[in-house]
Design a protein around this motif. Structure first.
Motif, PDB file in Angstrom:
ATOM      1  N   SER A 190      39.158  87.877  58.850  1.00  0.00           N
ATOM      2  CA  SER A 190      39.933  87.757  60.087  1.00  0.00           C
ATOM      3  C   SER A 190      39.155  86.998  61.164  1.00  0.00           C
ATOM      4  O   SER A 190      37.998  87.320  61.461  1.00  0.00           O
ATOM      5  N   GLY A 191      39.779  85.961  61.713  1.00  0.00           N
ATOM      6  CA  GLY A 191      39.167  85.184  62.788  1.00  0.00           C
ATOM      7  C   GLY A 191      38.172  84.138  62.332  1.00  0.00           C
ATOM      8  O   GLY A 191      37.637  83.384  63.150  1.00  0.00           O
ATOM      9  N   LYS A 192      37.914  84.064  61.029  1.00  0.00           N
ATOM     10  CA  LYS A 192      36.932  83.101  60.518  1.00  0.00           C
ATOM     11  C   LYS A 192      37.586  81.728  60.288  1.00  0.00           C
ATOM     12  O   LYS A 192      38.801  81.618  60.152  1.00  0.00           O
ATOM     13  N   VAL A 193      36.732  80.700  60.252  1.00  0.00           N
ATOM     14  CA  VAL A 193      37.186  79.352  59.920  1.00  0.00           C
ATOM     15  C   VAL A 193      36.787  79.057  58.479  1.00  0.00           C
ATOM     16  O   VAL A 193      35.606  79.132  58.127  1.00  0.00           O
ATOM     17  N   VAL A 194      37.781  78.735  57.652  1.00  0.00           N
ATOM     18  CA  VAL A 194      37.542  78.494  56.227  1.00  0.00           C
ATOM     19  C   VAL A 194      37.829  77.031  55.901  1.00  0.00           C
ATOM     20  O   VAL A 194      38.921  76.531  56.172  1.00  0.00           O
ATOM     21  N   GLY A 195      36.842  76.355  55.315  1.00  0.00           N
ATOM     22  CA  GLY A 195      37.034  74.991  54.830  1.00  0.00           C
ATOM     23  C   GLY A 195      37.219  75.012  53.328  1.00  0.00           C
ATOM     24  O   GLY A 195      36.498  75.722  52.610  1.00  0.00           O
ATOM     25  N   ILE A 196      38.196  74.251  52.835  1.00  0.00           N
ATOM     26  CA  ILE A 196      38.504  74.238  51.406  1.00  0.00           C
ATOM     27  C   ILE A 196      38.482  72.810  50.885  1.00  0.00           C
ATOM     28  O   ILE A 196      39.117  71.925  51.461  1.00  0.00           O
ATOM     29  N   PHE A 197      37.761  72.586  49.788  1.00  0.00           N
ATOM     30  CA  PHE A 197      37.797  71.314  49.071  1.00  0.00           C
ATOM     31  C   PHE A 197      38.837  71.425  47.961  1.00  0.00           C
ATOM     32  O   PHE A 197      38.730  72.310  47.114  1.00  0.00           O
ATOM     33  N   GLY A 198      39.820  70.519  47.948  1.00  0.00           N
ATOM     34  CA  GLY A 198      40.806  70.527  46.872  1.00  0.00           C
ATOM     35  C   GLY A 198      42.215  70.761  47.370  1.00  0.00           C
ATOM     36  O   GLY A 198      42.427  71.357  48.435  1.00  0.00           O
ATOM     37  N   THR A 199      43.191  70.291  46.581  1.00  0.00           N
ATOM     38  CA  THR A 199      44.594  70.369  46.998  1.00  0.00           C
ATOM     39  C   THR A 199      45.511  70.893  45.891  1.00  0.00           C
ATOM     40  O   THR A 199      46.729  70.802  45.997  1.00  0.00           O
ATOM     41  N   GLY A 200      44.950  71.455  44.818  1.00  0.00           N
ATOM     42  CA  GLY A 200      45.755  71.923  43.694  1.00  0.00           C
ATOM     43  C   GLY A 200      46.253  73.344  43.862  1.00  0.00           C
ATOM     44  O   GLY A 200      46.202  73.928  44.956  1.00  0.00           O
ATOM     45  N   GLY A 201      46.726  73.928  42.744  1.00  0.00           N
ATOM     46  CA  GLY A 201      47.301  75.270  42.781  1.00  0.00           C
ATOM     47  C   GLY A 201      46.324  76.338  43.230  1.00  0.00           C
ATOM     48  O   GLY A 201      46.686  77.253  43.976  1.00  0.00           O
ATOM     49  N   ALA A 202      45.062  76.242  42.802  1.00  0.00           N
ATOM     50  CA  ALA A 202      44.060  77.233  43.211  1.00  0.00           C
ATOM     51  C   ALA A 202      43.778  77.127  44.704  1.00  0.00           C
ATOM     52  O   ALA A 202      43.608  78.142  45.390  1.00  0.00           O
TER      53      ALA A 202
ATOM     54  N   ILE B 118      41.922  66.893  56.072  1.00  0.00           N
ATOM     55  CA  ILE B 118      40.888  65.900  56.389  1.00  0.00           C
ATOM     56  C   ILE B 118      40.597  65.059  55.151  1.00  0.00           C
ATOM     57  O   ILE B 118      40.409  65.607  54.057  1.00  0.00           O
ATOM     58  N   PRO B 119      40.551  63.735  55.293  1.00  0.00           N
ATOM     59  CA  PRO B 119      40.179  62.893  54.145  1.00  0.00           C
ATOM     60  C   PRO B 119      38.771  63.225  53.658  1.00  0.00           C
ATOM     61  O   PRO B 119      37.914  63.643  54.435  1.00  0.00           O
ATOM     62  N   TRP B 120      38.537  63.031  52.369  1.00  0.00           N
ATOM     63  CA  TRP B 120      37.246  63.340  51.745  1.00  0.00           C
ATOM     64  C   TRP B 120      36.122  62.608  52.463  1.00  0.00           C
ATOM     65  O   TRP B 120      36.188  61.402  52.682  1.00  0.00           O
ATOM     66  N   SER B 121      35.098  63.349  52.867  1.00  0.00           N
ATOM     67  CA  SER B 121      34.031  62.768  53.675  1.00  0.00           C
ATOM     68  C   SER B 121      32.785  63.633  53.565  1.00  0.00           C
ATOM     69  O   SER B 121      32.861  64.823  53.223  1.00  0.00           O
ATOM     70  N   GLU B 122      31.649  63.049  53.866  1.00  0.00           N
ATOM     71  CA  GLU B 122      30.400  63.810  53.919  1.00  0.00           C
ATOM     72  C   GLU B 122      30.263  64.565  55.245  1.00  0.00           C
ATOM     73  O   GLU B 122      29.391  65.421  55.391  1.00  0.00           O
ATOM     74  N   ASP B 123      31.102  64.227  56.210  1.00  0.00           N
ATOM     75  CA  ASP B 123      31.051  64.879  57.525  1.00  0.00           C
ATOM     76  C   ASP B 123      32.012  66.060  57.537  1.00  0.00           C
ATOM     77  O   ASP B 123      33.238  65.884  57.484  1.00  0.00           O
ATOM     78  N   LEU B 124      31.471  67.268  57.629  1.00  0.00           N
ATOM     79  CA  LEU B 124      32.287  68.470  57.573  1.00  0.00           C
ATOM     80  C   LEU B 124      32.497  69.068  58.955  1.00  0.00           C
ATOM     81  O   LEU B 124      31.546  69.176  59.740  1.00  0.00           O
ATOM     82  N   PRO B 125      33.729  69.497  59.265  1.00  0.00           N
ATOM     83  CA  PRO B 125      33.956  70.225  60.514  1.00  0.00           C
ATOM     84  C   PRO B 125      33.282  71.595  60.460  1.00  0.00           C
ATOM     85  O   PRO B 125      32.741  72.000  59.434  1.00  0.00           O
ATOM     86  N   TYR B 126      33.384  72.336  61.557  1.00  0.00           N
ATOM     87  CA  TYR B 126      32.808  73.683  61.622  1.00  0.00           C
ATOM     88  C   TYR B 126      33.473  74.576  60.568  1.00  0.00           C
ATOM     89  O   TYR B 126      34.664  74.470  60.288  1.00  0.00           O
ATOM     90  N   PHE B 127      32.703  75.494  60.009  1.00  0.00           N
ATOM     91  CA  PHE B 127      33.239  76.481  59.068  1.00  0.00           C
ATOM     92  C   PHE B 127      32.385  77.739  59.108  1.00  0.00           C
ATOM     93  O   PHE B 127      31.199  77.704  59.448  1.00  0.00           O
ATOM     94  N   ASP B 128      33.014  78.859  58.742  1.00  0.00           N
ATOM     95  CA  ASP B 128      32.291  80.100  58.447  1.00  0.00           C
ATOM     96  C   ASP B 128      32.209  80.312  56.936  1.00  0.00           C
ATOM     97  O   ASP B 128      31.254  80.894  56.431  1.00  0.00           O
TER      98      ASP B 128
END
Length: 268
Positions: free
Chosen positions: A118-130, A167-177
């Motif tokens: 709750s309240g966390k920022v989650v970054g995810i790589f990928g766009t499939g079913g998982a 976000i397009p695939w990049s080496e620069d990542l936004p903030y995440f928890d």
């Protein structure tokens, strides 16, 4: 005659699911077998029809059919509707019922480390079913989500479906928890998704849905720098536990399933 269950997918000879489920069936004395069914897309509908005739129990569904099979089942539970993908189908009264146990697998993986999303920022790589299952669960748990991917059409679809930042695939990542790998990168220790640079990650959580090896290069690097890590083997185990309950109507021996998975991964 043993009742039939198993895993439906394409190019799935690598799967550890049969060993995990058959171990549980053996321990419980259930007269059923869990097999691999490597199918072409155009054969899916006929396969499900035949399985009704032979009185199959149910199946897990994996890449690339988690979305396609939704068109072929009779009823879909609300979580699968929310995700737009399912991974478990159960036969009842000659009708197929669809579920998504990936959601449960992800949730239990985080509960195991007592992590409140709750309240966390989650970054995810990928766009499939998982990835979709992860997005759905994290939003449901009160997190904010961004997704990084290579397929612009899929990212637009995710943005519309869940109202999240893509976000397009990049080496620069936004903030995440929390950082999640929902791509095949890292399987058999080959490659890894972008890794955060020049930031302290000791209070972060890294979750990799790849489970061979148990600790991928992505997780090993994070662990080395002091982050908490969750292996994809936890998700594999717990989605399997929930699927087993739905298909076989029994609570499986989780320790035996876990031991079988670790034995197989260690020998691969």
């Amino acid at each position: 005659m043993k009742r039939i269950s198993g895993l439906i997918g394409k190019d799935i000879s690598y799967s550890l699911s049969p060993a995990m489920h058959n171990k549980a069936l053996e321990k419980l004395g259930i007269d059923a077998v869990y097999l691999l069914f490597d199918l072409e897309r155009e054969n899916l509908s006929d396969f499900l029809r035949v399985m009704i005739d032979v009185g199959a129990l149910g199946f897990n569904v994996t890449i690339p059919y988690k979305e396609a099979v939704m068109e072929l089942v009779d009823r879909i539970d609300p979580d699968s509707q929310g995700v737009g993908a399912l991974n478990t189908i159960v036969l009842r009264d000659d009708k197929w019922f669809g579920y998504n146990t990936d959601i449960y697998g992800i949730k239990r993986s985080f509960e195991n480390i007592n992590y409140d999303l709750s309240g966390k920022v989650v970054g995810i790589f990928g766009t499939g079913g998982a990835a979709k299952a992860a997005i759905y669960l994290f939003l449901k748990e009160g997190a904010r989500v961004w997704v990084m991917g290579r397929n612009s059409d899929k990212m637009k679809s995710l943005s519309r479906l869940y109202d999240i930042e893509t976000i397009p695939w990049s080496e620069d990542l936004p903030y995440f928890d929390v950082l999640v790998n929902a791509t095949p990168l890292g399987k058999n220790s080959t490659g890894m998704p972008p890794f955060p640079k020049n930031c302290n990650i000791e209070d972060k959580v890294f979750f990799d849905m790849v489970y061979v090896p148990v600790y991928t290069p992505f997780l090993m690097e994070a662990k080395k720098l002091g982050a908490s890590v969750i292996s994809g083997i936890d998700m594999l185990l717990y989605q399997g536990v929930k699927a087993f309950e739905l298909i076989f109507k029994n609570k499986p021996p989780i320790k035996d399933m876990r031991d079988e998975l670790f034995k197989l991964v260690a020998s691969s």
